[in-house]
Design an enzyme around this catalytic site. Sequence first.
Site, mmCIF file in Angstrom:
data_model
loop_
_atom_site.group_PDB
_atom_site.id
_atom_site.type_symbol
_atom_site.label_atom_id
_atom_site.label_comp_id
_atom_site.label_asym_id
_atom_site.label_seq_id
_atom_site.Cartn_x
_atom_site.Cartn_y
_atom_site.Cartn_z
ATOM 1 C CG ASP A 182 -1.941 -1.147 1.155
ATOM 2 O OD1 ASP A 182 -2.454 -1.417 0.054
ATOM 3 O OD2 ASP A 182 -2.195 -1.776 2.201
ATOM 4 N N GLY A 210 1.585 3.061 -2.567
ATOM 5 C CA GLY A 210 1.096 4.008 -3.562
ATOM 6 C C GLY A 210 1.875 3.993 -4.863
ATOM 7 C CE LYS A 211 3.776 -1.730 -6.216
ATOM 8 N NZ LYS A 211 3.077 -1.946 -4.932
ATOM 9 C CE LYS A 236 -1.078 -3.412 -11.263
ATOM 10 N NZ LYS A 236 -0.066 -3.133 -10.229
ATOM 11 C CE1 TYR A 270 -4.974 10.200 2.360
ATOM 12 C CE2 TYR A 270 -6.259 12.235 2.346
ATOM 13 C CZ TYR A 270 -6.197 10.849 2.433
ATOM 14 O OH TYR A 270 -7.344 10.133 2.582
ATOM 15 C CD GLU A 292 -10.998 11.150 -12.684
ATOM 16 O OE1 GLU A 292 -10.973 11.828 -13.736
ATOM 17 O OE2 GLU A 292 -11.176 9.909 -12.667
#
Length: 235
Positions: A18, A20-21, A43, A212, A218
């Site tokens: 987790d 945030g790759k 990926k 954050y 988006e």
Amino acid sequence: MQDCLTPDVYFVTGTDTDAGKTVCCQALLQAANRQQLSTLAYKPIAAGCELTQYGLRNQDALLLQKASSLTVAYELLNPIAFTAAIAPHIAAQLENKPIEQGYISQGLERLKSLQSQVIIIEGAGGWRLPLNADETLADWVAMQKLPVILVVGMKLGCLNHAMLTYETIISDGLKVVGWIANQVEEEMSFYAQNLALLKHKIHAPMIAEIPYLNNVSEQDLSSYVDFDFTNNKIM
């Protein structure tokens, strides 16, 4: 930067699942796009895919497809897809679909032939992600001799995870060309002090600091990246 027939390829790994790759890969792709470079994402392995009318689709892979400047078929971007959101080597056993390093390499070579200038590869999980009982994704990265970008999910415990991951990448004979501080929590106690220690311990430039954010998929995150893809150095 090499010519467009030989793209610069970067492997993005994280301190844990987790970290945030995907958000960081999105930011890197957008930054390269902003530098007028053609981009593709890769990926190779995604666990946690939804069955759609077009086949299995992973939301993170779709986000990277959207952030890339060149358009390719989904299957080229994400050739190995599993339904269950579990460790990929377990998903591979359950579905009887072994993960082979050669297949991952073939996928990368296909993308290299499409004349992008930058390819951003998002790893799965952390650095030592198992492919099977004997091999890890790190083995493949080492075989390819790829430069690595380390994503640190800024939260309690990240110092240990970051230092261990960085040291292991170096011991595997690879170069960390940069690292990203990704704020995965709205508030982190003593954030500045944690960041300062990481800058001291990780002997590679911090190429991005991502705050954050809400609705991150988006947004254009390119302004948070401080990396010159043309010269492979901090701007």
